[in-house]
Design a protein around this motif. Structure first.
Motif, PDB file in Angstrom:
ATOM      1  N   ILE A  34      -6.867 -36.791  75.872  1.00 17.52           N
ATOM      2  CA  ILE A  34      -6.449 -37.468  74.792  1.00 17.52           C
ATOM      3  C   ILE A  34      -7.247 -37.472  73.616  1.00 17.52           C
ATOM      4  CG2 ILE A  34      -5.652 -39.696  73.714  1.00 17.52           C
ATOM      5  CD1 ILE A  34      -5.052 -40.458  76.611  1.00 17.52           C
ATOM      6  N   GLN A  35      -6.909 -36.888  72.366  1.00 16.85           N
ATOM      7  CA  GLN A  35      -7.752 -36.710  71.387  1.00 16.85           C
ATOM      8  C   GLN A  35      -7.827 -38.007  70.653  1.00 16.85           C
ATOM      9  OE1 GLN A  35      -6.696 -33.520  68.543  1.00 16.85           O
ATOM     10  NE2 GLN A  35      -8.122 -34.192  66.836  1.00 16.85           N
ATOM     11  N   LEU A  36      -8.973 -38.661  70.521  1.00 22.22           N
ATOM     12  CA  LEU A  36      -9.286 -39.949  69.872  1.00 22.22           C
ATOM     13  C   LEU A  36      -9.580 -39.754  68.605  1.00 22.22           C
ATOM     14  CD1 LEU A  36     -10.850 -42.084  72.618  1.00 22.22           C
ATOM     15  CD2 LEU A  36      -8.522 -41.658  72.487  1.00 22.22           C
ATOM     16  N   LEU A  37      -9.032 -40.519  67.527  1.00 18.59           N
ATOM     17  CA  LEU A  37      -9.274 -40.444  66.022  1.00 18.59           C
ATOM     18  C   LEU A  37      -9.732 -41.680  65.626  1.00 18.59           C
ATOM     19  CD1 LEU A  37      -5.799 -39.090  64.878  1.00 18.59           C
ATOM     20  CD2 LEU A  37      -7.927 -37.834  65.554  1.00 18.59           C
ATOM     21  N   ASP A  38     -10.651 -41.651  64.782  1.00 21.10           N
ATOM     22  CA  ASP A  38     -11.130 -42.802  64.003  1.00 21.10           C
ATOM     23  C   ASP A  38     -10.232 -43.192  62.938  1.00 21.10           C
ATOM     24  OD1 ASP A  38     -13.543 -43.051  65.603  1.00 21.10           O
ATOM     25  OD2 ASP A  38     -14.556 -41.425  64.417  1.00 21.10           O
ATOM     26  N   GLY A  39      -9.414 -44.149  63.161  1.00 17.87           N
ATOM     27  CA  GLY A  39      -8.373 -44.510  62.248  1.00 17.87           C
ATOM     28  C   GLY A  39      -7.594 -43.666  61.992  1.00 17.87           C
TER      29      GLY A  39
END
Length: 387
Positions: free
Chosen positions: A256-261
């Motif tokens: 899963i590609q986690l994003l900051d905001g």
């Protein structure tokens, strides 16, 4: 009106990010009319970017759920009482509660009784549950600002002065989102299916939704190895907790590609979204995306709250449509297998996707107003009448 109100003080309280966004839009509309006014109270980063002075960190108020609120009642009541005393001494031109009704309505009731005009933005969802709250609203609120068209008549019939100002999200989100640009921004190929996972921004939401959402992603990946998953995180604490929960469940193998905001970019890039019930589901609808709405909570809280609803829907897209446009899976029904199956249908049913896009486009148009201008005009009218 600015010349007669240069030194006005306006007090506002937002208790969570959605209220911070609403109040920031309002402040952007007020500032040209009241360039020298002091805006202060409790708010978040978007409000402070508009020159707002926050006396407490907004995060101190951010708590959701019956039991968590009860556990922190003394702390929250102490903040409310301290702010009340400050405002009664200062007597601002008006107080504006940005959502967060459990805290703001009680404060508004005391301020209104003391002759301070009170404005509440947005209307509590008395049409969904806790309709008896209208009695409190009548005694607490001088003027209600609502973001859904059907709410105006509800408050008017109850004798509460009201203005429909449109929903700020309908302005922030383009009528025709650019999926390709969003994928390029995230470094994703423009072909292939993308699923965005949004288990919630609050720690309690992450606690109860994360594992089931990620397990559903694993099941979907088993059906289609080319699927890509992306999950926007509301902050560093949320990211760390999400990773901790995934590790505890042994789900580190799910890519899963986690994003900051970047939640809007993540939604725009998606073919379908698995989303926790709340404002995010409306955002997904405004991006014209298929979705599955899900929600889990503490079992005791679920047993208490599940009998309180007045209608069969909890997701705002379904409430606005007055039908189950998209699936809702709650508590025990929100198991990984059911989530994965419902998401697969959202991904694979092309005619359904086209119908949804049209319904969501119509919904978008119905919510589209210049909310900064409309809400500011309503506040200025209240201030003017109170002089």
């Amino acid at each position: 009106m600015a010349s007669s109100a240069d030194k006005l003080s306006l007090a506002l309280v937002a208790g969570e990010p959605s209220g911070d966004m609403l109040a920031a839009r309002l402040l952007s509309g007020l500032r040209p009319h009241l360039p020298e006014a002091r805006f202060h109270g409790i708010g978040g980063p978007q409000m402070m970017a508009q020159g707002f002075e926050s006396h407490w960190p907004m995060d101190q108020l951010t708590v959701r759920g019956l039991l968590p609120v009860l556990m922190r009642y003394r702390e929250l009541k102490g903040i409310q009482n301290t702010l009340r005393d400050q405002l009664l001494a200062e007597r601002p031109a008006a107080f504006i509660g940005a959502d967060y009704p459990g805290f703001n309505l009680g404060l508004e009731e005391q301020l209104k009784a003391a002759g301070i005009p009170t404005i509440h933005y947005i209307g509590p969802q008395i049409w969904a549950w806790r309709g008896g709250r209208i009695k409190k609203i009548i005694s607490a609120v001088s003027h209600m600002l609502v973001v859904f068209p059907f709410e105006e008549e509800i408050y008017r019939q109850a004798g509460v002065p009201v203005s429909y100002v449109g929903h700020p999200l309908a302005e922030l989100i383009p009528l025709t989102p650019d999926e390709g640009a969003a994928r390029r921004a995230l470094g994703m190929p423009e072909d292939g299916n993308v699923v965005t996972i949004m288990p919630g921004s609050r720690m309690s939401e992450l606690k109860y939704n994360t594992v089931a959402f990620v397990q559903a992603a694993r099941l979907l990946k088993a059906r289609d190895r080319t699927l890509r998953f992306v999950a926007p995180m509301a902050g560093e604490r949320q990211r760390a907790y999400f990773l901790e929960l995934v590790a505890q469940a042994g789900l580190q193998d799910v890519e899963i590609q986690l994003l900051d905001g970047q939640s809007h970019t993540a939604i725009a890039a998606a073919d379908a979204v698995l989303v926790a019930s709340g404002t995010a589901s409306l955002e997904v609808a405004l991006f014209k995306k298929p979705m599955v709405i899900a929600y889990k909570m503490m079992e005791l809280e679920w047993q208490i709250l599940r009998h309180f609803g007045y209608q069969p829907w909890i997701g705002m897209p379904n409430i606005l449509a007055r039908e189950f446009l998209v699936p809702e899976l709650l508590q025990h029904a929100a198991n990984p297998e059911a989530l994965a199956e419902a998401m697969w249908k959202q991904l694979s049913d092309a005619p359904h996707r086209l119908r949804l896009a049209q319904r969501f486009t119509d919904m978008h148009h119905s919510l589209l107003r210049n909310s900064a201008v409309e809400s500011a005009a309503a506040v200025l009218r209240v201030i003017e009448r109170a002089k």
